[in-house]
Write an enzyme that holds these catalytic residues in place. Structure first.
Site, PDB file in Angstrom:
ATOM      1  N   GLU A   1      45.122  12.726 -24.474  1.00  0.00           N
ATOM      2  CA  GLU A   1      45.863  11.339 -24.296  1.00  0.00           C
ATOM      3  C   GLU A   1      47.059  11.253 -25.214  1.00  0.00           C
ATOM      4  O   GLU A   1      46.949  11.575 -26.771  1.00  0.00           O
ATOM      5  CB  GLU A   1      44.826  10.206 -24.966  1.00  0.00           C
TER       6      GLU A   1
ATOM      7  N   ASP B   1      34.761  13.640 -24.677  1.00  0.00           N
ATOM      8  CA  ASP B   1      35.819  12.961 -25.302  1.00  0.00           C
ATOM      9  C   ASP B   1      35.769  13.765 -26.632  1.00  0.00           C
ATOM     10  O   ASP B   1      34.812  13.815 -27.180  1.00  0.00           O
ATOM     11  CB  ASP B   1      35.594  11.516 -25.459  1.00  0.00           C
TER      12      ASP B   1
ATOM     13  N   ASP C   1      41.433  12.633 -27.371  1.00  0.00           N
ATOM     14  CA  ASP C   1      42.020  11.366 -27.955  1.00  0.00           C
ATOM     15  C   ASP C   1      43.339  11.548 -28.815  1.00  0.00           C
ATOM     16  O   ASP C   1      43.324  12.457 -29.868  1.00  0.00           O
ATOM     17  CB  ASP C   1      40.762  10.845 -28.929  1.00  0.00           C
TER      18      ASP C   1
ATOM     19  N   HIS D   1      38.771   2.709 -20.385  1.00  0.00           N
ATOM     20  CA  HIS D   1      37.999   1.854 -21.266  1.00  0.00           C
ATOM     21  C   HIS D   1      39.072   1.089 -22.133  1.00  0.00           C
ATOM     22  O   HIS D   1      38.573   0.266 -22.935  1.00  0.00           O
ATOM     23  CB  HIS D   1      37.112   2.738 -22.225  1.00  0.00           C
ATOM     24  N   ASP D   2      40.273   1.332 -22.274  1.00  0.00           N
ATOM     25  CA  ASP D   2      41.220   0.761 -22.976  1.00  0.00           C
ATOM     26  C   ASP D   2      42.048  -0.475 -22.256  1.00  0.00           C
ATOM     27  O   ASP D   2      42.850  -0.889 -22.759  1.00  0.00           O
ATOM     28  CB  ASP D   2      42.401   1.495 -23.812  1.00  0.00           C
TER      29      ASP D   2
HETATM   30  O1  TEU Z   1      43.476   5.347 -27.671  1.00  0.00           O
HETATM   31  C1  TEU Z   1      44.768   5.225 -28.508  1.00  0.00           C
HETATM   32  C2  TEU Z   1      45.372   3.913 -28.393  1.00  0.00           C
HETATM   33  O2  TEU Z   1      46.512   4.224 -28.396  1.00  0.00           O
HETATM   34  C3  TEU Z   1      44.814   2.714 -28.163  1.00  0.00           C
HETATM   35  O3  TEU Z   1      44.066   2.375 -28.934  1.00  0.00           O
HETATM   36  C4  TEU Z   1      45.560   1.692 -27.944  1.00  0.00           C
HETATM   37  O4  TEU Z   1      46.176   1.440 -29.131  1.00  0.00           O
HETATM   38  C5  TEU Z   1      44.990   0.372 -27.388  1.00  0.00           C
HETATM   39  O5  TEU Z   1      44.328   0.975 -26.325  1.00  0.00           O
HETATM   40  C6  TEU Z   1      46.090  -0.486 -26.762  1.00  0.00           C
HETATM   41  O6  TEU Z   1      45.413  -1.525 -26.015  1.00  0.00           O
HETATM   42  C7  TEU Z   1      42.215   5.880 -28.108  1.00  0.00           C
HETATM   43  C8  TEU Z   1      41.011   5.671 -27.087  1.00  0.00           C
HETATM   44  O7  TEU Z   1      41.243   5.723 -26.252  1.00  0.00           O
HETATM   45  C9  TEU Z   1      40.575   4.250 -27.854  1.00  0.00           C
HETATM   46  O8  TEU Z   1      39.516   3.717 -27.236  1.00  0.00           O
HETATM   47  C10 TEU Z   1      40.552   4.443 -29.503  1.00  0.00           C
HETATM   48  O9  TEU Z   1      40.128   2.921 -30.210  1.00  0.00           O
HETATM   49  C11 TEU Z   1      41.529   4.992 -30.161  1.00  0.00           C
HETATM   50  O10 TEU Z   1      42.146   6.079 -29.312  1.00  0.00           O
HETATM   51  C12 TEU Z   1      41.175   5.555 -31.521  1.00  0.00           C
HETATM   52  O11 TEU Z   1      40.269   6.465 -31.318  1.00  0.00           O
END
Ligand code: TEU
Ligand code: CA
Length: 544
Positions: free
Chosen positions: A249, A96, A194, A321-322
């Site tokens: 992403e 990542d 990311d 993971h989100d």
């Molecule tokens: O995620 C970006 C993102 O858009 C998410 O945080 C989104 O707002 C959220 O998942 C909605 O539920 C990336 C990573 O995948 C995330 O884990 C990080 O927190 C974020 O960037 C910041 O680095």
């Protein structure tokens, strides 16, 4: 060779995968212990969520030191052992890469925040009070935080402990290239980048137009003015020298804009993670459930299938993971096994590289903790506070939302067996295990021929053995139907027809073809008749 097109990727969230030293926290040696498991599953690439040194405000997406492994996870030597052993087993590894921001404990930021003359000052965005804009953070609230040491403010599009890096500064880009080469030279096979489409901000940081307190300012950083310049620099100065791929992403992205990054020949990124299908059940607003989710899901995925075909390459994911678990969102707890297999088949047989998130292959579901304190995710807590204070929603109502949408739904520990703490650890894990581990676990799945895990293994082999399923064109049938999905994949003289039910009721099997001309080659039911059973999926094949 664009080898990533024929690969299955498996995402590991290290903190929750496997704990080798029983401190309740997953670690690199824990992953090493499970290489055979990954190999037997048949995946080709591991994507490791961040393992770098971090104060864990956002569980690793806030990096303190890009060159060091978080001690809780192990050492650089453990990492080298992991990558060597993965490679020896024919598995690649992508890392990542988080470069939109660092941790507020990164040495650059610690120095920058202390005095205005710091050589790291321009690594970030510091502004005086009268210069700051009205942008808001993805995690809720204002995107600017006061810095007492220099009596001014800094920009953070995520938590206030994640200050945004200023990529307009060439020194920052040189640092990033150094980081990239460091990991690539250790043997890493690529990066998941990311929030990569927000790293370029409009010069002068003008105010955003939105009147809503969410995403205000986004027109000044979504696919910002210099994004292509930066990505081409990374590609030309680093990526092109390695046999690797990137998946970016990209928040709020359309296929048209995605192609400006991933079009073959441009190759600034090799794939993007898009979010259209994640909005099918009203994601942002996961707050208000929708009746049209199956149709919306199909429409979103089909759109990407059609628009990317022949020009670039798709990524195929339901979980990470989100995101909450896909069975809770698009499948059924009642038809747990059936719907898990259906969802995998429906998604992964489309054109693109499949991404499996740990636990998805055994049908893990949302843990839905009752107590707010059982949630550890910063976004979850911010949303709770926001809902309570801005909208005056009750505690009960907010807990209902959180159980549905919290990112911790994906982060509960991997369920290995029916033992204390699901066999993840012998000590109490950092995040509670889902009580359903007694039934849903790897050991049970291994014992049962008909398990979700064994179906995943079969499905992976099945796709990898077919050029048509990898490279074939996509054609959707009955796009408006809200109970089932149907599409075909066509390549040279082969045609596959996939039909997937999203219904708990039996459905009449419609088809534009006479199915007598096809051979049934895969299904999640042992017997298939004229009707589609609940969450039934079938794959038919025809030589043409
Ligand atoms: O995620 C970006 C993102 O858009 C998410 O945080 C989104 O707002 C959220 O998942 C909605 O539920 C990336 C990573 O995948 C995330 O884990 C990080 O927190 C974020 O960037 C910041 O680095
Ligand atoms: Ca551990």
């Amino acid at each position: 060779m664009r080898w990533y097109k024929e690969s299955f990727v498996y995402q590991i969230y290290p903190r929750s995968f496997n704990d080798s030293n029983n401190d309740g926290i997953g670690d690199l040696r824990g992953i090493i212990e499970k290489i055979d498991y990954l190999k037997d599953l048949g995946v080709d690439v591991i994507w490791l969520s961040p393992i770098y040194d971090s104060p864990l405000d956002d569980y690793g997406y806030d990096i303190r030191n890009y060159y060091k492994v978080l001690p809780e996870y192990g050492t650089l030597a453990d990492f080298k052992e992991l990558i060597t052993k993965l490679h020896a087993n024919g598995i690649k590894l992508i890392m990542d890469l988080v470069i939109n921001h660092t941790s507020d404990e990164h040495e650059w930021f610690l120095d920058a925040r202390k005095n205005k003359n710091s050589k790291y000052r321009d690594y970030y965005f510091f502004r005086d009070k009268d210069e700051i804009n009205n942008w808001t953070s993805f995690f809720g609230g204002d995107a600017w935080e006061y810095n007492p040491d220099t009596d001014d403010y800094y920009l953070h599009l995520f938590s206030k402990r994640q200050p945004d890096l200023n990529l307009a500064n060439p020194k920052v880009r040189e640092e990033i290239k150094k980081i990239l080469r460091f990991w690539l030279d250790l043997g890493v096979d690529g990066f998941r980048c990311d929030v990569i489409n927000i790293i370029s901000k409009t010069e002068g940081l003008p105010n955003g137009k939105s009147i809503l307190p969410i995403l205000r300012g986004s027109e000044h950083y979504l696919n910002g003015p210099k994004i292509h310049e930066y990505l081409q620099e990374f590609k030309n100065d680093v990526f092109k020298d390695y046999n690797m791929f990137t998946v970016g992403e990209c928040v709020f992205i359309t296929p048209e804009i995605a192609l400006t990054y991933i079009k073959e020949g441009v190759d600034e990124l090799n794939m993007v993670f898009q979010f259209d299908h994640m909005a099918a059940d009203n994601f942002l607003i996961k707050w208000f459930p929708t009746k049209f989710k199956v149709r919306k899901l199909k429409k979103a995925l089909s759109k990407w299938q059609y628009k990317i075909n022949g020009k670039g390459w798709n990524s195929l994911y339901f979980e990470n993971h989100d995101q909450p678990r896909s069975i809770n969102r698009f499948g059924s707890l009642k038809y747990h096994k059936e719907s898990a297999k259906m969802l995998a088949t429906y998604l992964f047989l489309q054109q693109g590289t499949p991404y499996i998130y740990q636990g998805q292959e055994i049908g893990m579901t949302n843990p839905a903790y009752e107590d707010l304190n059982d949630y550890k995710d910063i976004e979850t807590h911010n949303i709770y506070k926001f809902g309570r204070s801005k909208f005056k929603f009750s505690h009960k109502r907010m807990m209902r939302k959180i159980k549905l949408m919290s990112r911790d739904n994906a982060r509960s520990p991997m369920q290995w067996r029916d033992a204390l703490y699901a066999g993840f650890s012998e000590s109490e894990p950092w995040l509670k295990v889902n009580p359903n581990y007694k039934e849903i676990n790897v050991e049970n799945n291994l014992k049962d021929d008909d398990s979700i895990l064994n179906y995943y293994r079969k499905l992976i082999k099945f796709k990898k053995n077919s050029k048509a399923l990898i490279y074939g064109d996509y054609l959707e049938h009955y796009p408006k139907n809200k109970h089932f999905a149907m599409y075909e994949r066509i390549y040279n003289n082969e045609k596959y027809l996939i039909v997937a039910s999203f219904s708990e009721k039996e459905l009449k099997l419609k088809s534009p073809y006479d199915l007598a001309d096809f051979e049934l080659v895969l299904s999640n039911y042992k017997e298939n008749d004229e009707k589609l059973k609940p969450y039934e999926v079938r794959v038919y094949k025809q030589q043409i």
